[in-house]
Design a protein around this motif. Structure first.
Motif, mmCIF file in Angstrom:
data_model
loop_
_atom_site.group_PDB
_atom_site.id
_atom_site.type_symbol
_atom_site.label_atom_id
_atom_site.label_comp_id
_atom_site.label_asym_id
_atom_site.label_seq_id
_atom_site.Cartn_x
_atom_site.Cartn_y
_atom_site.Cartn_z
ATOM 1 N N GLY A 178 40.678 19.170 40.740
ATOM 2 C CA GLY A 178 39.378 18.507 40.620
ATOM 3 C C GLY A 178 39.234 17.855 39.257
ATOM 4 O O GLY A 178 40.169 17.255 38.740
ATOM 5 N N GLN A 179 38.060 17.988 38.655
ATOM 6 C CA GLN A 179 37.781 17.452 37.316
ATOM 7 C C GLN A 179 37.968 15.928 37.281
ATOM 8 O O GLN A 179 38.742 15.397 36.496
ATOM 9 N N LEU A 180 37.258 15.230 38.127
ATOM 10 C CA LEU A 180 37.333 13.772 38.154
ATOM 11 C C LEU A 180 36.638 13.177 36.941
ATOM 12 O O LEU A 180 35.479 13.469 36.660
ATOM 13 N N THR A 181 37.358 12.342 36.194
ATOM 14 C CA THR A 181 36.815 11.632 35.042
ATOM 15 C C THR A 181 36.752 10.152 35.386
ATOM 16 O O THR A 181 37.774 9.545 35.698
ATOM 17 N N ALA A 182 35.553 9.560 35.325
ATOM 18 C CA ALA A 182 35.383 8.174 35.770
ATOM 19 C C ALA A 182 35.724 7.154 34.690
ATOM 20 O O ALA A 182 35.989 5.997 35.001
ATOM 21 N N ASP A 183 35.712 7.537 33.420
ATOM 22 C CA ASP A 183 36.004 6.621 32.319
ATOM 23 C C ASP A 183 37.515 6.458 32.202
ATOM 24 O O ASP A 183 38.229 7.429 31.934
ATOM 25 N N PRO A 184 38.049 5.248 32.406
ATOM 26 C CA PRO A 184 39.508 5.085 32.396
ATOM 27 C C PRO A 184 40.132 5.454 31.059
ATOM 28 O O PRO A 184 41.286 5.877 31.003
ATOM 29 N N LEU A 244 44.278 2.013 28.961
ATOM 30 C CA LEU A 244 43.939 0.782 28.231
ATOM 31 C C LEU A 244 43.451 -0.312 29.180
ATOM 32 O O LEU A 244 43.498 -1.496 28.849
ATOM 33 N N ALA A 245 42.957 0.082 30.334
ATOM 34 C CA ALA A 245 42.389 -0.902 31.269
ATOM 35 C C ALA A 245 41.158 -1.560 30.648
ATOM 36 O O ALA A 245 40.453 -0.964 29.832
ATOM 37 N N LEU A 260 32.116 -0.695 33.638
ATOM 38 C CA LEU A 260 32.445 -1.570 34.767
ATOM 39 C C LEU A 260 33.854 -2.117 34.614
ATOM 40 O O LEU A 260 34.335 -2.354 33.502
ATOM 41 N N GLY A 261 34.495 -2.343 35.753
ATOM 42 C CA GLY A 261 35.829 -2.908 35.749
ATOM 43 C C GLY A 261 35.886 -4.192 36.541
ATOM 44 O O GLY A 261 34.893 -4.650 37.108
ATOM 45 N N THR A 262 37.084 -4.769 36.608
ATOM 46 C CA THR A 262 37.294 -6.020 37.329
ATOM 47 C C THR A 262 38.048 -5.795 38.641
ATOM 48 O O THR A 262 38.415 -6.748 39.312
ATOM 49 N N GLY A 263 38.292 -4.530 39.008
ATOM 50 C CA GLY A 263 39.024 -4.226 40.229
ATOM 51 C C GLY A 263 38.192 -4.465 41.479
ATOM 52 O O GLY A 263 36.985 -4.710 41.419
ATOM 53 N N ALA A 264 38.858 -4.347 42.630
ATOM 54 C CA ALA A 264 38.198 -4.619 43.912
ATOM 55 C C ALA A 264 37.232 -3.515 44.321
ATOM 56 O O ALA A 264 36.343 -3.732 45.137
ATOM 57 N N TRP A 265 37.399 -2.317 43.746
ATOM 58 C CA TRP A 265 36.590 -1.170 44.150
ATOM 59 C C TRP A 265 35.491 -0.908 43.133
ATOM 60 O O TRP A 265 35.694 -1.057 41.924
ATOM 61 N N VAL A 266 34.334 -0.460 43.638
ATOM 62 C CA VAL A 266 33.162 -0.224 42.791
ATOM 63 C C VAL A 266 32.601 1.167 43.101
ATOM 64 O O VAL A 266 32.479 1.541 44.278
ATOM 65 N N PRO A 267 32.269 1.957 42.082
ATOM 66 C CA PRO A 267 31.667 3.268 42.341
ATOM 67 C C PRO A 267 30.318 3.131 43.049
ATOM 68 O O PRO A 267 29.486 2.305 42.662
ATOM 69 N N VAL A 268 30.113 3.930 44.086
ATOM 70 C CA VAL A 268 28.832 3.918 44.807
ATOM 71 C C VAL A 268 28.181 5.291 44.814
ATOM 72 O O VAL A 268 27.003 5.425 45.121
ATOM 73 N N ASP A 269 28.954 6.318 44.485
ATOM 74 C CA ASP A 269 28.447 7.688 44.457
ATOM 75 C C ASP A 269 29.484 8.524 43.718
ATOM 76 O O ASP A 269 30.569 8.028 43.388
ATOM 77 N N ALA A 270 29.168 9.777 43.470
ATOM 78 C CA ALA A 270 30.094 10.651 42.761
ATOM 79 C C ALA A 270 31.412 10.763 43.530
ATOM 80 O O ALA A 270 31.433 11.230 44.679
#
Length: 434
Positions: free
Chosen positions: A11-17, A140-141, A152-162
């Protein structure tokens, strides 16, 4: 909306690249954030991504031309100014962070980032030989701040929930566990398609804490390595597609050196070294978390049996993430068991140098640190290769890393849900076809 469930045991998901450090966090970040350059996982060659071209006009300068098509998920067009800001944020926001983030280590020697039209210019005080390869790593993204602590990133996917991403047609849900309904899983699964890569970087091995007791003596550390019969470990490794380690770096990392002769099983020399050190009644503990590999507990038990044949006790301690992180930060361990994926050999400096992560808990700077610095600042590829070879020989000779295996990452996917999936040079799944 097509739902895709991605089951990943840790587990331990970190959203900040910039701070992503485990497999699930890096895989999550890889879908949301893109890099200036990419690395071909087969050839290890750099290829364009958000930057269309790059050059080193001199050893202290790297210039990249930003491609015109990039946009952040809020619709803002990617510009050289925003790329500059992304890197300035790393140097500002993460300054003083502990443990040291790899994003900070990758920018060693950077003195300024400038934007000039659609070109970003990185200026260094000293040459950074690993920089272009580091630019391809998820840490380094390119990102920009948003509300709260989100980026925010430039990828195709966007966070919508945890733990949940969306690309307009599909939802990708990350969660910890082995749920049988998962569409994508870490590891091989019967009836699923698989993507795999033999991880470049630091081999799976035992890292001694050289500040603790008997492990402060290099003779004892070297003897412990010579008491490992790596050939007897091979069936365990092969059971999940791993191979036996021949060095500190894996064969798929840049500048790997085959040190098999140094890693031979030699109980006679080991006994001589232990006697010379006056070693008696040796007892050690290795800490690890069994979620990282399906065979690590079995491997460590086998090593413990081998050492036990020579009167050396190794307690195998499988701990949860909280305890593992606490022990890493405080140095409360005799051995850690881990691997680290990175294409460039500067991973050695990041993990082992006294002024970096210092996984060995060395107490003062020595010649190894001089070598680790020299390889990063060496502008001649041939000379750098020699330095990296010397580093691997020295680490093994001094018993600072006891190599065991080379990791293979496998991700399986249900063909009727995800028809195609690829792994990049960091062993991260990419859902680019959805």
């Amino acid at each position: 909306m097509h739902d895709i469930a991605f089951a990943w045991p840790p587990g331990q998901l970190t959203a900040d690249p910039r701070l992503a450090h485990n497999g699930i966090s890096k895989t999550y970040a890889r879908q949301v954030f893109e890099n200036l350059v990419d690395i071909d996982p087969v050839t290890a060659q750099l290829r364009p991504w958000l930057a269309s071209a790059w050059s080193r006009p001199d050893p202290l300068t790297v210039e990249l031309t930003i491609a015109p098509c990039g946009r952040f998920s809020d619709g803002v067009r990617l510009t050289a100014d925003l790329v500059r800001n992304s890197f300035c944020d790393i140097m500002t926001d993460l300054a003083g962070s502990t443990p040291l983030p790899s994003a900070v280590a990758a920018l060693t020697g950077l003195s300024a980032v400038e934007s000039r039209g659609e070109t970003v210019v990185f200026r260094f005080e000293r040459h950074n030989a690993a920089f272009l390869h580091s630019l391809a790593g998820v840490n380094l993204a390119v990102s920009k701040p948003s509300a709260g602590d989100m980026r925010l990133g430039t990828g195709a996917w966007v966070p919508v929930d945890a733990g949940c991403l969306a690309n307009g047609r599909d939802r990708l849900q990350f969660y910890a566990g082995y749920d049988g309904l998962a569409d994508v899983r870490a590891g091989a699964t019967g009836g699923f398609l698989t993507a795999e890569i033999h991880n470049p970087g630091i081999s799976y091995g035992l890292c001694p804490n050289v500040s603790r007791g008997a492990l402060a003596d290099p003779r004892i550390r070297r003897a412990l390595s010579l008491l490992i019969d790596r050939e007897r470990l091979r069936p365990i490794l092969q059971s999940c597609g791993y191979s036996g380690a021949s060095s500190v770096l894996t064969p798929t990392a840049l500048h790997h050196l085959d040190c098999s002769a140094q890693l031979r099983h030699d109980p006679a020399t080991a006994r001589w070294l232990l006697d010379a050190a006056g070693a008696e009644g040796l007892r050690f503990e290795v800490v690890f978390n069994s979620s990282f590999s399906p065979i690590d507990a079995e491997l460590l038990a086998a090593v413990a049996d081998q050492w036990g044949d020579h009167g050396i006790e190794l307690a195998v301690c499988d701990v949860d993430f909280g305890e593992l992180r606490s022990r890493q930060q405080t140095g409360a361990y005799d051995f850690r068991f881990f691997y680290y994926t990175a294409i460039d050999p500067d991973a050695l400096r990041y993990q082992f140098a006294v002024d970096q992560r210092n996984a060995m808990c060395r107490t003062e700077r020595d010649h190894l640190d001089d070598l680790l610095d020299a390889q990063l600042h060496c502008a001649d590829p041939t000379e750098r290769r020699k330095l990296v070879h010397d580093i691997q020989r020295r680490i093994i000779h001094d018993g600072l890393w006891l190599p065991i295996g080379n990791v293979r990452t496998v991700v399986s996917h249900r063909p009727d849900s995800v028809s195609r999936l690829a792994l990049d040079a960091e062993g991260l799944a990419r859902f680019t076809h959805l």
